[in-house]
Write an enzyme that holds these catalytic residues in place. Structure first.
Site, PDB file in Angstrom:
ATOM      1  N   THR A  35      21.859 137.403  43.802  1.00 14.81           N
ATOM      2  CA  THR A  35      22.326 137.059  42.452  1.00 14.81           C
ATOM      3  C   THR A  35      23.812 136.772  42.552  1.00 14.81           C
ATOM      4  O   THR A  35      24.614 137.689  42.809  1.00 14.81           O
ATOM      5  CB  THR A  35      22.061 138.200  41.462  1.00 14.81           C
ATOM      6  OG1 THR A  35      20.652 138.398  41.334  1.00 14.81           O
ATOM      7  CG2 THR A  35      22.638 137.872  40.096  1.00 14.81           C
ATOM      8  N   LYS A  69      18.927 133.808  35.797  1.00 12.75           N
ATOM      9  CA  LYS A  69      19.070 135.240  36.089  1.00 12.75           C
ATOM     10  C   LYS A  69      20.180 135.869  35.267  1.00 12.75           C
ATOM     11  O   LYS A  69      20.012 136.938  34.670  1.00 12.75           O
ATOM     12  CB  LYS A  69      19.350 135.425  37.589  1.00 12.75           C
ATOM     13  CG  LYS A  69      19.658 136.867  38.016  1.00 12.75           C
ATOM     14  CD  LYS A  69      18.480 137.802  37.819  1.00 12.75           C
ATOM     15  CE  LYS A  69      18.821 139.254  38.131  1.00 12.75           C
ATOM     16  NZ  LYS A  69      19.004 139.527  39.557  1.00 12.75           N
TER      17      LYS A  69
END
Length: 298
Positions: free
Chosen positions: A96, A171
């Site tokens: 991420t 995300k």
């Protein structure tokens, strides 16, 4: 079956790599932690000591790294993946990170003749271990289709979000929403306590009323109503507060860069920053309820 180089065998990457081993793939795994490499070996994988060893004969390379700077270095550095992998190798980055880093690395991969997707995950450690992660995938359609069989081994839901970087965008938007909603649910339980309303009664009502959300019914932040939630294990992390703070900061960076107004996202980032600075960075992010309770009592 494919030969897969897997770089980053931590709390998330380790179980993901092991699921690929269980599916019959040959997995060459690299991590800075000897214990992480030992766990891969015990599961039938092959630990290696360098990026070159991990990717030289790989059909697919998967990375799960802490931040954008690490991803840029591991992919584009002098001794990185692009320097050692064969042209045509499929690249999957499940870290991420910021959208810009994802797009820079994807462009470098394309120039090197290697299809790539950014494929960050949701589902926490339990999802990684159980192979039930959600993958948010950014990249060309052909690369997404090529990655799908491998993602399917590690996850339950795989969604193609769009071009390079959109997986990361999905995300950080999702986790900003999650951070905000967890604070909202926690505030409701803290207020209920002050008003003499039993937590179970609030749960029974709100879980079937307009206050229903994932933070309440799948991850309830107070002990009792949902036996599987971290609240019943003294907030041992499924998803640590420090990781939530990281994602909220990424969301704020993206909001500032794009000119988006996210006042609740900014407030969530500020609250999680205070929570982590109080020594709770390793606590599950749902433990924010204890921080809010303490502020109320104070």
């Amino acid at each position: 079956m494919a030969t897969i180089g897997f770089i980053g065998l931590g709390n998330m990457g380790g179980p993901m790599a092991i699921n690929l081993v269980k599916a019959g793939h040959k997995v060459c795994g690299l991590d800075l932690s000897p214990d992480a490499k030992a766990r891969l070996k015990e599961a039938g994988g092959m630990p290696v000591d360098s990026v070159a060893e991990a990717v030289a004969s790989a059909d697919v390379v998967v990375t799960m790294l802490p931040a954008g700077a690490h991803v840029r270095k591991v992919y584009t550095g002098e001794d990185g993946i692009l320097a050692h992998a064969r042209p045509g190798t499929l690249l999957i980055d499940s870290s991420t990170i910021d959208v810009e880093s994802a797009r820079v690395v994807a462009a470098a991969a394309e120039n090197a003749g290697m299809p790539m997707v950014d494929a960050p995950v949701s589902g926490g450690v339990a999802g990684a271990a159980g192979g039930t992660l959600t993958f948010m995938v950014g990249g060309p359609e052909a690369a997404y289709e090529a990655a799908h069989p491998y993602l399917d081994v590690m996850g339950k839901t795989i969604v193609h979000a769009g071009d390079a970087g959109t997986g990361q965008a999905a995300k950080i938007c999702n986790n900003m929403l999650l951070g905000i909603s967890m604070i909202g649910v926690s505030e409701a339980f803290v207020l209920a306590e002050r008003l003499g309303l039993d937590a179970q009664k609030l749960y029974d009502i709100s879980s079937t009323a307009s206050g229903q959300c994932w933070s309440l019914t799948s991850y309830c932040p107070v002990p009792g109503p949902l036996p599987t939630s971290p609240a019943n294990r003294d907030y041992q992390p499924g998803f640590a507060a420090a990781m939530m703070l990281k994602d909220l900061k990424l969301a704020q960076e993206a909001a500032n860069a794009s000119g988006a107004s996210t006042p609740l996202g900014a407030e969530a980032a500020a609250l999680y920053n205070m929570f982590c600075n109080s020594g709770e960075g390793g606590t599950d992010f749902s433990g924010i309820v204890r921080f809010l309770r303490g502020k109320t009592e104070g």
